[in-house]
Design an enzyme around this catalytic site. Structure first.
Site, PDB file in Angstrom:
ATOM      1  N   GLU A 117      29.723  29.502 -28.293  1.00 44.41           N
ATOM      2  CA  GLU A 117      29.769  28.866 -29.612  1.00 44.41           C
ATOM      3  C   GLU A 117      31.161  29.015 -30.220  1.00 44.41           C
ATOM      4  OE1 GLU A 117      27.338  29.289 -33.874  1.00 44.41           O
ATOM      5  OE2 GLU A 117      27.473  31.002 -32.514  1.00 44.41           O
ATOM      6  N   LYS A 161      24.501  21.933 -35.059  1.00 44.05           N
ATOM      7  CA  LYS A 161      23.631  23.090 -35.196  1.00 44.05           C
ATOM      8  C   LYS A 161      22.608  22.880 -36.312  1.00 44.05           C
ATOM      9  CE  LYS A 161      24.073  28.165 -35.611  1.00 44.05           C
ATOM     10  NZ  LYS A 161      25.081  29.243 -35.821  1.00 44.05           N
ATOM     11  N   CYS A 221      23.162  29.224 -30.907  1.00 42.83           N
ATOM     12  CA  CYS A 221      23.014  30.569 -31.464  1.00 42.83           C
ATOM     13  C   CYS A 221      21.748  30.768 -32.308  1.00 42.83           C
ATOM     14  CB  CYS A 221      24.268  30.920 -32.256  1.00 42.83           C
ATOM     15  SG  CYS A 221      24.540  32.704 -32.455  1.00 42.83           S
TER      16      CYS A 221
END
Length: 258
Positions: free
Chosen positions: A44, A110, A144
Protein backbone atom coordinates in the site's frame (compact mmCIF):
# COMPACT_ATOMS: atom_id res chain seq x y z
CA UNK A 1 -5.22 -27.65 -19.04
CA UNK A 2 -5.85 -25.49 -15.98
CA UNK A 3 -4.13 -22.08 -15.86
CA UNK A 4 -1.48 -21.16 -13.30
CA UNK A 5 -0.29 -17.77 -12.08
CA UNK A 6 3.24 -17.01 -10.90
CA UNK A 7 3.49 -14.28 -8.27
CA UNK A 8 6.25 -12.12 -6.81
CA UNK A 9 5.35 -10.25 -3.60
CA UNK A 10 7.78 -7.48 -2.65
CA UNK A 11 8.03 -6.97 1.11
CA UNK A 12 10.25 -3.99 1.92
CA UNK A 13 10.74 -0.76 3.84
CA UNK A 14 9.56 2.48 2.19
CA UNK A 15 11.22 5.87 1.88
CA UNK A 16 8.94 8.35 3.66
CA UNK A 17 7.16 10.69 1.21
CA UNK A 18 9.85 10.21 -1.47
CA UNK A 19 8.21 8.84 -4.63
CA UNK A 20 11.31 9.01 -6.83
CA UNK A 21 13.46 7.16 -4.29
CA UNK A 22 10.81 4.45 -3.88
CA UNK A 23 10.37 3.99 -7.63
CA UNK A 24 14.12 3.57 -7.98
CA UNK A 25 14.22 1.10 -5.08
CA UNK A 26 11.41 -1.02 -6.52
CA UNK A 27 12.93 -0.84 -9.98
CA UNK A 28 16.16 -2.31 -8.58
CA UNK A 29 14.32 -5.01 -6.64
CA UNK A 30 12.20 -5.96 -9.66
CA UNK A 31 15.36 -6.20 -11.77
CA UNK A 32 16.57 -8.80 -9.27
CA UNK A 33 13.51 -11.06 -9.55
CA UNK A 34 14.89 -14.56 -10.02
CA UNK A 35 11.76 -16.36 -11.28
CA UNK A 36 9.47 -16.09 -14.27
CA UNK A 37 6.48 -14.17 -12.91
CA UNK A 38 3.09 -13.08 -14.20
CA UNK A 39 2.20 -10.59 -11.45
CA UNK A 40 4.33 -8.39 -9.18
CA UNK A 41 2.54 -7.07 -6.08
CA UNK A 42 3.77 -4.01 -4.15
CA UNK A 43 2.56 -2.71 -0.75
CA UNK A 44 0.00 0.00 0.00
CA UNK A 45 1.14 3.58 -0.79
CA UNK A 46 4.35 2.12 -2.13
CA UNK A 47 5.79 5.47 -3.25
CA UNK A 48 5.29 7.38 0.03
CA UNK A 49 4.47 5.22 3.01
CA UNK A 50 1.15 5.68 4.82
CA UNK A 51 1.21 9.47 4.83
CA UNK A 52 -1.65 11.70 5.92
CA UNK A 53 0.07 14.67 4.24
CA UNK A 54 -0.61 14.16 0.53
CA UNK A 55 -0.25 17.90 -0.13
CA UNK A 56 3.52 17.58 0.28
CA UNK A 57 3.64 15.23 -2.71
CA UNK A 58 4.07 17.08 -6.01
CA UNK A 59 0.94 17.08 -8.17
CA UNK A 60 2.66 15.39 -11.09
CA UNK A 61 3.83 12.40 -9.02
CA UNK A 62 0.53 10.51 -9.43
CA UNK A 63 0.82 10.29 -13.20
CA UNK A 64 4.58 9.78 -13.11
CA UNK A 65 4.07 6.67 -10.98
CA UNK A 66 1.25 5.34 -13.18
CA UNK A 67 3.47 5.72 -16.24
CA UNK A 68 6.30 4.04 -14.33
CA UNK A 69 4.00 1.07 -13.66
CA UNK A 70 3.23 0.81 -17.38
CA UNK A 71 6.95 0.79 -18.16
CA UNK A 72 7.70 -1.81 -15.48
CA UNK A 73 4.92 -4.07 -16.79
CA UNK A 74 6.15 -3.82 -20.37
CA UNK A 75 9.84 -4.23 -19.59
CA UNK A 76 9.29 -7.27 -17.34
CA UNK A 77 6.41 -8.86 -19.27
CA UNK A 78 4.52 -9.05 -15.99
CA UNK A 79 1.58 -7.20 -14.50
CA UNK A 80 2.28 -4.90 -11.55
CA UNK A 81 -0.10 -3.92 -8.73
CA UNK A 82 0.04 -1.59 -5.74
CA UNK A 83 -1.64 1.49 -4.27
CA UNK A 84 -0.42 5.08 -4.30
CA UNK A 85 -1.44 8.55 -3.16
CA UNK A 86 -3.48 9.70 -6.16
CA UNK A 87 -4.56 13.28 -6.72
CA UNK A 88 -7.67 13.86 -8.84
CA UNK A 89 -8.52 17.55 -9.13
CA UNK A 90 -9.01 18.71 -5.51
CA UNK A 91 -9.44 15.23 -4.02
CA UNK A 92 -6.96 12.62 -2.84
CA UNK A 93 -7.47 8.86 -3.04
CA UNK A 94 -5.63 5.83 -1.75
CA UNK A 95 -5.90 4.24 -5.19
CA UNK A 96 -4.73 0.82 -6.28
CA UNK A 97 -3.56 0.32 -9.84
CA UNK A 98 -3.21 -2.94 -11.77
CA UNK A 99 -1.30 -2.61 -15.04
CA UNK A 100 -0.73 -5.56 -17.38
CA UNK A 101 2.10 -6.01 -19.92
CA UNK A 102 -0.33 -5.25 -22.75
CA UNK A 103 -1.23 -1.97 -20.97
CA UNK A 104 -4.63 -3.05 -19.68
CA UNK A 105 -5.28 -1.08 -16.48
CA UNK A 106 -7.75 -1.36 -13.59
CA UNK A 107 -8.14 0.88 -10.55
CA UNK A 108 -9.68 0.51 -7.10
CA UNK A 109 -10.18 3.26 -4.51
CA UNK A 110 -9.85 2.08 -0.91
CA UNK A 111 -13.36 1.56 0.47
CA UNK A 112 -12.58 1.61 4.19
CA UNK A 113 -10.37 4.56 5.02
CA UNK A 114 -8.56 4.11 8.32
CA UNK A 115 -10.35 6.37 10.80
CA UNK A 116 -7.88 5.63 13.63
CA UNK A 117 -5.21 7.51 11.65
CA UNK A 118 -7.59 10.12 10.23
CA UNK A 119 -7.36 8.73 6.70
CA UNK A 120 -11.09 9.39 6.29
CA UNK A 121 -10.44 13.11 6.76
CA UNK A 122 -7.75 13.26 4.08
CA UNK A 123 -8.62 10.69 1.41
CA UNK A 124 -11.92 10.19 -0.35
CA UNK A 125 -13.30 6.66 0.07
CA UNK A 126 -14.27 4.47 -2.86
CA UNK A 127 -17.59 2.68 -3.26
CA UNK A 128 -16.95 0.22 -6.08
CA UNK A 129 -15.65 -3.32 -5.64
CA UNK A 130 -13.29 -4.38 -8.40
CA UNK A 131 -13.17 -7.83 -10.02
CA UNK A 132 -11.12 -8.38 -13.17
CA UNK A 133 -9.70 -11.32 -15.12
CA UNK A 134 -6.03 -11.94 -15.78
CA UNK A 135 -4.50 -15.08 -17.25
CA UNK A 136 -7.56 -17.21 -16.48
CA UNK A 137 -8.06 -15.99 -12.89
CA UNK A 138 -10.70 -13.65 -11.49
CA UNK A 139 -8.91 -11.27 -9.10
CA UNK A 140 -10.37 -9.03 -6.38
CA UNK A 141 -7.90 -6.42 -5.04
CA UNK A 142 -8.37 -4.54 -1.77
CA UNK A 143 -6.35 -2.27 0.51
CA UNK A 144 -5.22 -2.77 4.13
CA UNK A 145 -8.11 -1.73 6.45
CA UNK A 146 -10.57 -3.35 4.02
CA UNK A 147 -9.36 -6.64 5.52
CA UNK A 148 -11.40 -6.02 8.69
CA UNK A 149 -14.71 -5.95 6.78
CA UNK A 150 -15.71 -9.43 5.54
CA UNK A 151 -19.01 -8.34 4.00
CA UNK A 152 -17.18 -6.10 1.52
CA UNK A 153 -14.92 -9.00 0.52
CA UNK A 154 -17.65 -11.66 0.43
CA UNK A 155 -17.19 -13.83 -2.62
CA UNK A 156 -20.52 -13.37 -4.37
CA UNK A 157 -18.78 -13.10 -7.77
CA UNK A 158 -16.90 -16.42 -7.65
CA UNK A 159 -13.53 -14.71 -7.81
CA UNK A 160 -10.40 -16.86 -7.49
CA UNK A 161 -7.89 -14.57 -5.79
CA UNK A 162 -8.30 -11.94 -3.07
CA UNK A 163 -5.31 -9.59 -2.73
CA UNK A 164 -4.67 -7.06 0.05
CA UNK A 165 -1.84 -4.51 -0.17
CA UNK A 166 -1.04 -2.96 3.18
CA UNK A 167 0.90 -0.88 5.68
CA UNK A 168 -0.18 -2.97 8.69
CA UNK A 169 1.68 -2.20 11.95
CA UNK A 170 3.30 -4.66 14.32
CA UNK A 171 1.02 -3.83 17.26
CA UNK A 172 -2.00 -5.31 15.41
CA UNK A 173 -0.26 -7.97 13.32
CA UNK A 174 -2.14 -10.84 14.99
CA UNK A 175 -5.35 -9.49 13.43
CA UNK A 176 -3.65 -9.36 10.01
CA UNK A 177 -2.53 -12.99 10.24
CA UNK A 178 -5.90 -14.21 11.47
CA UNK A 179 -8.09 -12.28 9.06
CA UNK A 180 -6.03 -13.10 5.97
CA UNK A 181 -6.47 -16.78 6.72
CA UNK A 182 -10.17 -16.33 7.49
CA UNK A 183 -10.79 -14.54 4.18
CA UNK A 184 -9.35 -17.56 2.33
CA UNK A 185 -11.50 -20.08 4.19
CA UNK A 186 -14.80 -18.20 4.09
CA UNK A 187 -14.46 -17.18 0.43
CA UNK A 188 -12.85 -20.41 -0.82
CA UNK A 189 -10.27 -18.36 -2.69
CA UNK A 190 -6.56 -17.72 -2.52
CA UNK A 191 -6.01 -14.93 0.02
CA UNK A 192 -2.87 -12.84 -0.42
CA UNK A 193 -1.49 -10.09 1.78
CA UNK A 194 1.50 -7.90 0.89
CA UNK A 195 2.67 -5.80 3.82
CA UNK A 196 5.62 -3.42 4.13
CA UNK A 197 8.48 -3.76 6.61
CA UNK A 198 10.64 -1.33 8.58
CA UNK A 199 9.84 1.73 10.70
CA UNK A 200 8.23 4.86 9.26
CA UNK A 201 8.87 8.51 10.12
CA UNK A 202 6.04 8.45 12.68
CA UNK A 203 7.68 5.61 14.60
CA UNK A 204 5.31 2.84 13.54
CA UNK A 205 6.97 -0.54 13.02
CA UNK A 206 5.83 -2.86 10.23
CA UNK A 207 6.84 -6.53 10.61
CA UNK A 208 6.02 -7.86 7.17
CA UNK A 209 4.02 -11.08 7.56
CA UNK A 210 3.20 -11.04 3.85
CA UNK A 211 1.53 -14.36 3.09
CA UNK A 212 -0.52 -16.47 0.71
CA UNK A 213 -3.20 -18.90 1.87
CA UNK A 214 -4.89 -21.42 -0.39
CA UNK A 215 -8.62 -22.15 -0.65
CA UNK A 216 -8.50 -24.26 2.53
CA UNK A 217 -6.63 -21.60 4.50
CA UNK A 218 -3.33 -23.46 4.33
CA UNK A 219 -0.21 -21.22 4.14
CA UNK A 220 1.84 -21.36 0.95
CA UNK A 221 4.35 -18.60 1.75
CA UNK A 222 5.00 -16.38 4.76
CA UNK A 223 7.83 -14.03 5.67
CA UNK A 224 8.96 -11.53 8.29
CA UNK A 225 12.03 -10.53 6.28
CA UNK A 226 12.68 -7.86 3.71
CA UNK A 227 12.54 -10.01 0.59
CA UNK A 228 10.65 -11.08 -2.51
CA UNK A 229 8.23 -13.97 -1.97
CA UNK A 230 7.37 -16.28 -4.86
CA UNK A 231 4.42 -18.61 -5.37
CA UNK A 232 2.54 -20.41 -8.13
CA UNK A 233 -1.27 -20.42 -7.91
CA UNK A 234 -3.31 -23.21 -9.50
CA UNK A 235 -6.81 -22.84 -10.91
CA UNK A 236 -7.17 -26.61 -10.62
CA UNK A 237 -6.82 -26.35 -6.81
CA UNK A 238 -9.68 -23.85 -6.71
CA UNK A 239 -12.05 -25.77 -8.94
CA UNK A 240 -11.36 -29.19 -7.45
CA UNK A 241 -11.86 -27.93 -3.90
CA UNK A 242 -15.03 -26.02 -4.71
CA UNK A 243 -16.47 -29.00 -6.59
CA UNK A 244 -15.79 -31.27 -3.64
CA UNK A 245 -16.75 -28.83 -0.88
CA UNK A 246 -19.67 -26.79 -2.18
CA UNK A 247 -19.70 -24.31 0.68
CA UNK A 248 -20.06 -21.25 -1.54
CA UNK A 249 -23.35 -22.61 -2.83
CA UNK A 250 -24.76 -22.22 0.69
CA UNK A 251 -23.70 -18.59 1.15
CA UNK A 252 -26.23 -15.94 2.12
CA UNK A 253 -27.50 -13.53 -0.48
CA UNK A 254 -27.52 -9.79 0.30
CA UNK A 255 -27.23 -6.33 -1.19
CA UNK A 256 -25.04 -3.51 0.10
CA UNK A 257 -27.14 -0.38 0.49
CA UNK A 258 -24.39 2.10 1.34
Amino acid sequence: MYPTLNLALIQTYLHWEKPEANRKMFEDKIAGISHDVDLIVLPEMFTTGFTMNPDVIAKEESEITVQWMHTIAQNNNAAVMGSIVYREEDAFYNRLFFVSPDQEMYTYNKRHTFTLAGENEVYKAGNQKLIFEYKGFKICPMICYDLRFPVWARNTENYDILIYVANWPKKRINAWDTLLKARAIENMSYSIGVNRSGIDELGFEYPGHSAIYNVLGEPLVFSRNEEILYAKLHKEHIENTRNKLKFLEDRDTFNLIK
